[in-house]
Scaffold this motif. Sequence first.
Motif, PDB file in Angstrom:
ATOM      1  N   ILE A 104      43.862  64.800  43.270  1.00 46.51           N
ATOM      2  CA  ILE A 104      43.183  64.122  42.164  1.00 46.51           C
ATOM      3  C   ILE A 104      43.895  62.818  41.813  1.00 46.51           C
ATOM      4  O   ILE A 104      43.252  61.776  41.631  1.00 46.51           O
ATOM      5  CB  ILE A 104      43.094  65.061  40.943  1.00 46.51           C
ATOM      6  N   LEU A 105      45.217  62.854  41.739  1.00 46.46           N
ATOM      7  CA  LEU A 105      45.963  61.647  41.381  1.00 46.46           C
ATOM      8  C   LEU A 105      45.815  60.549  42.433  1.00 46.46           C
ATOM      9  O   LEU A 105      45.695  59.372  42.093  1.00 46.46           O
ATOM     10  CB  LEU A 105      47.436  61.982  41.143  1.00 46.46           C
ATOM     11  N   THR A 106      45.808  60.919  43.704  1.00 46.63           N
ATOM     12  CA  THR A 106      45.622  59.898  44.741  1.00 46.63           C
ATOM     13  C   THR A 106      44.194  59.365  44.729  1.00 46.63           C
ATOM     14  O   THR A 106      43.970  58.181  44.997  1.00 46.63           O
ATOM     15  CB  THR A 106      46.006  60.412  46.149  1.00 46.63           C
ATOM     16  N   LEU A 107      43.228  60.210  44.392  1.00 48.13           N
ATOM     17  CA  LEU A 107      41.848  59.725  44.266  1.00 48.13           C
ATOM     18  C   LEU A 107      41.702  58.767  43.082  1.00 48.13           C
ATOM     19  O   LEU A 107      40.983  57.764  43.176  1.00 48.13           O
ATOM     20  CB  LEU A 107      40.871  60.898  44.130  1.00 48.13           C
ATOM     21  N   VAL A 108      42.396  59.059  41.992  1.00 48.08           N
ATOM     22  CA  VAL A 108      42.393  58.131  40.851  1.00 48.08           C
ATOM     23  C   VAL A 108      42.996  56.803  41.266  1.00 48.08           C
ATOM     24  O   VAL A 108      42.449  55.728  40.971  1.00 48.08           O
ATOM     25  CB  VAL A 108      43.150  58.744  39.647  1.00 48.08           C
ATOM     26  N   LEU A 109      44.121  56.866  41.965  1.00 48.80           N
ATOM     27  CA  LEU A 109      44.785  55.642  42.427  1.00 48.80           C
ATOM     28  C   LEU A 109      43.855  54.845  43.353  1.00 48.80           C
ATOM     29  O   LEU A 109      43.731  53.624  43.222  1.00 48.80           O
ATOM     30  CB  LEU A 109      46.087  55.997  43.143  1.00 48.80           C
ATOM     31  N   ALA A 110      43.182  55.529  44.253  1.00 47.50           N
ATOM     32  CA  ALA A 110      42.251  54.847  45.166  1.00 47.50           C
ATOM     33  C   ALA A 110      41.092  54.234  44.399  1.00 47.50           C
ATOM     34  O   ALA A 110      40.677  53.109  44.684  1.00 47.50           O
ATOM     35  CB  ALA A 110      41.735  55.822  46.216  1.00 47.50           C
ATOM     36  N   SER A 111      40.585  54.957  43.423  1.00 52.00           N
ATOM     37  CA  SER A 111      39.423  54.446  42.683  1.00 52.00           C
ATOM     38  C   SER A 111      39.773  53.213  41.861  1.00 52.00           C
ATOM     39  O   SER A 111      38.923  52.350  41.650  1.00 52.00           O
ATOM     40  CB  SER A 111      38.832  55.539  41.791  1.00 52.00           C
ATOM     41  N   LEU A 112      41.013  53.115  41.408  1.00 52.30           N
ATOM     42  CA  LEU A 112      41.431  51.944  40.638  1.00 52.30           C
ATOM     43  C   LEU A 112      41.439  50.671  41.483  1.00 52.30           C
ATOM     44  O   LEU A 112      41.383  49.566  40.941  1.00 52.30           O
ATOM     45  CB  LEU A 112      42.818  52.177  40.034  1.00 52.30           C
ATOM     46  N   HIS A 113      41.514  50.830  42.810  1.00 52.27           N
ATOM     47  CA  HIS A 113      41.600  49.668  43.706  1.00 52.27           C
ATOM     48  C   HIS A 113      40.572  49.723  44.829  1.00 52.27           C
ATOM     49  O   HIS A 113      40.736  49.056  45.850  1.00 52.27           O
ATOM     50  CB  HIS A 113      43.017  49.565  44.284  1.00 52.27           C
ATOM     51  N   PHE A 114      39.532  50.512  44.639  1.00 50.94           N
ATOM     52  CA  PHE A 114      38.549  50.714  45.697  1.00 50.94           C
ATOM     53  C   PHE A 114      37.868  49.413  46.105  1.00 50.94           C
ATOM     54  O   PHE A 114      37.634  49.169  47.288  1.00 50.94           O
ATOM     55  CB  PHE A 114      37.505  51.746  45.268  1.00 50.94           C
ATOM     56  N   SER A 115      37.562  48.555  45.146  1.00 57.80           N
ATOM     57  CA  SER A 115      36.869  47.302  45.483  1.00 57.80           C
ATOM     58  C   SER A 115      37.722  46.396  46.372  1.00 57.80           C
ATOM     59  O   SER A 115      37.194  45.640  47.173  1.00 57.80           O
ATOM     60  CB  SER A 115      36.463  46.555  44.214  1.00 57.80           C
ATOM     61  N   ALA A 116      39.053  46.505  46.253  1.00 57.65           N
ATOM     62  CA  ALA A 116      39.940  45.698  47.091  1.00 57.65           C
ATOM     63  C   ALA A 116      39.931  46.176  48.543  1.00 57.65           C
ATOM     64  O   ALA A 116      40.270  45.409  49.442  1.00 57.65           O
ATOM     65  CB  ALA A 116      41.366  45.721  46.537  1.00 57.65           C
ATOM     66  N   MET A 117      39.540  47.421  48.754  1.00 56.21           N
ATOM     67  CA  MET A 117      39.540  47.950  50.114  1.00 56.21           C
ATOM     68  C   MET A 117      38.474  47.284  50.976  1.00 56.21           C
ATOM     69  O   MET A 117      38.640  47.158  52.177  1.00 56.21           O
ATOM     70  CB  MET A 117      39.325  49.467  50.099  1.00 56.21           C
ATOM     71  N   THR A 118      37.406  46.804  50.352  1.00 57.61           N
ATOM     72  CA  THR A 118      36.355  46.138  51.136  1.00 57.61           C
ATOM     73  C   THR A 118      36.850  44.848  51.762  1.00 57.61           C
ATOM     74  O   THR A 118      36.300  44.396  52.763  1.00 57.61           O
ATOM     75  CB  THR A 118      35.121  45.848  50.250  1.00 57.61           C
TER      76      THR A 118
END
Length: 121
Positions: A104-118
């Motif tokens: 859950i914590l890693t998913l939160v971390l990913a979601s905070l920066h998901f737009s940068a992954m594109t």
Amino acid sequence: MGIITIVLQSLMIFAFFFSGVGKITGAKMQVDTFRHLGLPQWFRVATGFIALAGVVGLIIGFWNEGVLALAALWLACIMLGAVLFHIRSRDPVGKMIPAAMLMILTLVLASLHFSAMTDLF
């Protein structure tokens, strides 16, 4: 990058670093856990190296948010596998909580920066 992200990222780096090193070096708890889950010991070592690759991604993430999001998703997948193996072994929920919380914590971390992954693709 916000303070929350930096704190969460740092906590995940420490958690996965020590977990990965423990798997690679054969810490008794890790050996016993993989034996209990019915997994071969080579898989423990491989999982340790895979986790350390995620740690490297989290560290690079201090400078590149896209890599941070990708590394966090990578580590979340590892933790999803851990939860599923605990379910397969019919472990009580209490044994699954650490892996589920890390997922859950890693998913939160990913979601905070998901737009940068594109930007990576």
